[in-house]
Design an enzyme around this catalytic site. Sequence first.
Site, short mmCIF file in Angstrom:
data_model
loop_
_atom_site.label_atom_id
_atom_site.label_comp_id
_atom_site.label_asym_id
_atom_site.label_seq_id
_atom_site.Cartn_x
_atom_site.Cartn_y
_atom_site.Cartn_z
N PRO A 67 -4.16 -9.49 -11.43
CA PRO A 67 -3.70 -8.11 -11.61
C PRO A 67 -3.39 -7.43 -10.28
O PRO A 67 -3.56 -8.03 -9.23
CB PRO A 67 -4.91 -7.46 -12.28
CG PRO A 67 -6.07 -8.13 -11.61
CD PRO A 67 -5.64 -9.54 -11.30
N TRP A 68 -3.04 -6.15 -10.36
CA TRP A 68 -2.60 -5.43 -9.16
C TRP A 68 -3.69 -4.60 -8.50
O TRP A 68 -3.46 -4.00 -7.46
CB TRP A 68 -1.39 -4.54 -9.48
CG TRP A 68 -1.54 -3.73 -10.74
CD1 TRP A 68 -0.97 -4.00 -11.95
CD2 TRP A 68 -2.31 -2.54 -10.93
NE1 TRP A 68 -1.34 -3.06 -12.88
CE2 TRP A 68 -2.16 -2.15 -12.28
CE3 TRP A 68 -3.13 -1.76 -10.11
CZ2 TRP A 68 -2.78 -1.03 -12.83
CZ3 TRP A 68 -3.75 -0.64 -10.64
CH2 TRP A 68 -3.58 -0.28 -11.99
N THR A 96 -3.24 -8.35 -22.56
CA THR A 96 -2.58 -9.56 -22.05
C THR A 96 -3.50 -10.76 -22.21
O THR A 96 -3.03 -11.86 -22.50
CB THR A 96 -2.19 -9.38 -20.56
OG1 THR A 96 -1.45 -8.17 -20.43
CG2 THR A 96 -1.34 -10.52 -20.06
N LYS A 131 0.20 -16.86 -10.20
CA LYS A 131 1.19 -15.78 -10.28
C LYS A 131 0.48 -14.45 -10.00
O LYS A 131 -0.39 -14.04 -10.77
CB LYS A 131 1.80 -15.72 -11.68
CG LYS A 131 2.94 -14.71 -11.75
CD LYS A 131 3.32 -14.35 -13.16
CE LYS A 131 2.59 -13.13 -13.66
NZ LYS A 131 2.84 -11.90 -12.88
N CYS A 150 -12.07 -2.40 -12.80
CA CYS A 150 -12.49 -2.77 -14.16
C CYS A 150 -13.95 -2.40 -14.43
O CYS A 150 -14.35 -2.25 -15.58
CB CYS A 150 -12.27 -4.25 -14.38
SG CYS A 150 -12.93 -5.23 -13.04
N GLU A 181 -11.02 -12.56 -17.45
CA GLU A 181 -11.74 -11.40 -16.89
C GLU A 181 -10.90 -10.18 -17.23
O GLU A 181 -9.86 -9.96 -16.61
CB GLU A 181 -11.90 -11.54 -15.37
CG GLU A 181 -12.75 -12.72 -14.93
CD GLU A 181 -14.21 -12.57 -15.31
OE1 GLU A 181 -14.65 -11.46 -15.66
OE2 GLU A 181 -14.92 -13.60 -15.27
N SER A 189 -5.54 -7.11 -18.21
CA SER A 189 -5.93 -6.27 -19.34
C SER A 189 -6.35 -7.12 -20.54
O SER A 189 -5.94 -8.28 -20.68
CB SER A 189 -4.76 -5.38 -19.73
OG SER A 189 -3.69 -6.18 -20.17
N GLU A 225 -9.21 2.31 -21.61
CA GLU A 225 -9.30 2.15 -20.17
C GLU A 225 -8.17 2.98 -19.55
O GLU A 225 -7.00 2.66 -19.74
CB GLU A 225 -9.10 0.66 -19.86
CG GLU A 225 -9.57 0.27 -18.50
CD GLU A 225 -9.36 -1.21 -18.23
OE1 GLU A 225 -8.41 -1.82 -18.79
OE2 GLU A 225 -10.12 -1.76 -17.43
P1 NAD Z 1 -1.99 -6.85 -16.99
O1 NAD Z 1 -2.72 -7.51 -18.10
O2 NAD Z 1 -0.90 -5.92 -17.35
O3 NAD Z 1 -1.37 -7.92 -16.01
C1 NAD Z 1 -2.16 -8.89 -15.37
C2 NAD Z 1 -1.27 -10.05 -14.98
O4 NAD Z 1 -0.79 -10.69 -16.15
C3 NAD Z 1 -0.05 -9.67 -14.17
O5 NAD Z 1 0.17 -10.66 -13.19
C4 NAD Z 1 1.05 -9.68 -15.21
O6 NAD Z 1 2.34 -9.90 -14.68
C5 NAD Z 1 0.61 -10.86 -16.07
N1 NAD Z 1 1.16 -10.87 -17.43
C6 NAD Z 1 1.55 -9.82 -18.19
N2 NAD Z 1 1.96 -10.25 -19.41
C7 NAD Z 1 1.81 -11.60 -19.42
C8 NAD Z 1 2.03 -12.62 -20.39
N3 NAD Z 1 2.51 -12.33 -21.60
N4 NAD Z 1 1.76 -13.89 -20.06
C9 NAD Z 1 1.25 -14.21 -18.84
N5 NAD Z 1 1.02 -13.29 -17.87
C10 NAD Z 1 1.30 -11.99 -18.16
O7 NAD Z 1 -3.12 -6.14 -16.11
P2 NAD Z 1 -2.89 -5.21 -14.85
O8 NAD Z 1 -2.38 -3.91 -15.36
O9 NAD Z 1 -2.14 -5.94 -13.79
O10 NAD Z 1 -4.38 -5.04 -14.27
C11 NAD Z 1 -5.26 -4.10 -14.73
C12 NAD Z 1 -6.21 -4.72 -15.74
O11 NAD Z 1 -6.96 -5.78 -15.13
C13 NAD Z 1 -7.24 -3.75 -16.25
O12 NAD Z 1 -7.38 -3.89 -17.63
C14 NAD Z 1 -8.52 -4.19 -15.53
O13 NAD Z 1 -9.70 -3.83 -16.19
C15 NAD Z 1 -8.33 -5.65 -15.47
N6 NAD Z 1 -9.18 -6.24 -14.43
C16 NAD Z 1 -10.29 -6.92 -14.82
C17 NAD Z 1 -11.15 -7.47 -13.86
C18 NAD Z 1 -12.39 -8.22 -14.27
O14 NAD Z 1 -13.01 -8.82 -13.40
N7 NAD Z 1 -12.76 -8.24 -15.53
C19 NAD Z 1 -10.86 -7.32 -12.50
C20 NAD Z 1 -9.71 -6.61 -12.14
C21 NAD Z 1 -8.88 -6.08 -13.12
#
Ligand code: NAD
Length: 496
Positions: free
Chosen positions: A153-154, A234, A178, A286, A252, A231, A382
């Site tokens: 994630p970002w 996803t 990725k 998170c 995660e 998330s 969230e």
């Molecule tokens: P996101 O789920 O939108 O994206 C995460 C990644 O998945 C990105 O690289 C995105 O391009 C990719 N992605 C999106 N759709 C996809 C698909 N259909 N197939 C494969 N890859 C895909 O999450 P985000 O907005 O980048 O990050 C924020 C989220 O991450 C929050 O929900 C946060 O709680 C979570 N997070 C969790 C932890 C943990 O340790 N549990 C740590 C950091 C962030």
Amino acid sequence: MVSTAEKMTHYPMIIGGDRVTTGSEDVINPATGKVFATVALGTAADVDRAVTAAKAAQSEWGALSYGERSLALMKFADALEAHTEELANLESLNAGKTTKLTFNSDIPVSVDNVRYFASVVRRQEGIAGSEYLGGYTSFLRREPIGVVGAITPWNYPMMMAVWKIAPALAAGNAVVLKPAPNTPLTTIRFAEIALEAGLPAGLINIVTGSVEVGEAICSHPDIGMISFTGSTRTGKRIAELASPMIKRVTLELGGKAPFLVFADADIEAAAHGALIGAYTNSGQDCTAATRIYVQDEVYDAFLERFTELSKQVVVGDPFDAGTDIGPLSSQTQLNKVKGYVEEAKQQGVEVITCSEVPSEGFFFPPTILVDPPQDAPCVCDEIFGPVPTVKRFSTEEEAIQLANDTPYGLAASVWTLNVQCAMRVSAALQFGTIWVNDHLPLVSELPHGGFKQSGVGKDLSHYALEEYTIVKHVMIDITGDQRKDWHFVTFGKEGE
Ligand code: NAD
């Protein structure tokens, strides 16, 4: 797209040790809202090439001894550390994080994580090595899975990449990763530094891009495991894509951490803890303390002090040493956070806006939502911004019920000076990490991962190392008998 005449740095993908520059996507500085670089844009074909390179690299890397792999990773950690300043500045520029955070946390923690996995892999041992069945000696091998697909994630771009790559490589795998489309730069530099430090080409492959690249990784037949952080929405899609080939998956996912303040707590400590818990990384964490529940007797005192401190949080230029929190990471995220606050206002929730923010860039001020209903979206979803809710509770039983009233289960904290209360409540909370009288700290040696819809599997610690291995049982006949005494169950008579 920016014109090439502006001569912005174009960041490549790293595939098989090559810098692949095809495609182009703008990269925006969240503090200004302006484009400052471009990055290559990958496709499913790039994923395929990366997997081929990873397979080739893994067959040699996985055959090295633990000591050899450890030494190579230790050298890599030293090289990363030598690039701390560059990486910290780049992370701040790309993700809007303050340099206070990137210099003192994101980058050193990432370096420590590589060192931890480089060392802990050397104490891998089997638990068998004995005669569990008469006439046979058994032992266990922990083997690499092969090629691991990772998606990050970002919010902590480099740290999340390291949390996957370090245990995966220590365990003998190669990785195709990725990064999030808007924050890929430190992950790319990480892979370049790995090459410079002597790690083999093809061991770490970075394919930049969006859903097409992510889904190609999840569906690739030669990727044996998907390690995903992002998330919950996803995460469900990732599990779906991985299931036809029964790939191993660690997820995660999201969180909505409760922060329980009991009447006997040190209120000053709790107010400072809430400040750090709710606003670190502009609330884009998170494990952020997003649902603050306070016992009736100290509710007013806590809210007053927490508000007072929140009003002192400095929001601004991430590169200014006096800044406490920077912007949100994108316009999309800013719109989302604004939407939740607006919705709460319309529902009649009291909104305390705590500071001024710069007019340019994706800034949002610390904002406290006072006593919204438990089923309001701002309490259930969230938000991922500096927007905690503060609510009351009367009894310990009610605190536990409110805290567990969420599909998420990543982290929680309990604030009390009563050790029995701390023990009872930490046992009753359904979350992967519980802090008592603090909120947020994590460490390489101990696991991080969710209960419920916050995910499966663990990051950090030797538990994470195990996620990236597969256990094989080897059972050896030690009698040399041609016909074993149990064979009669299928052929012949007992005792023949
Ligand atoms: P996101 O789920 O939108 O994206 C995460 C990644 O998945 C990105 O690289 C995105 O391009 C990719 N992605 C999106 N759709 C996809 C698909 N259909 N197939 C494969 N890859 C895909 O999450 P985000 O907005 O980048 O990050 C924020 C989220 O991450 C929050 O929900 C946060 O709680 C979570 N997070 C969790 C932890 C943990 O340790 N549990 C740590 C950091 C962030």
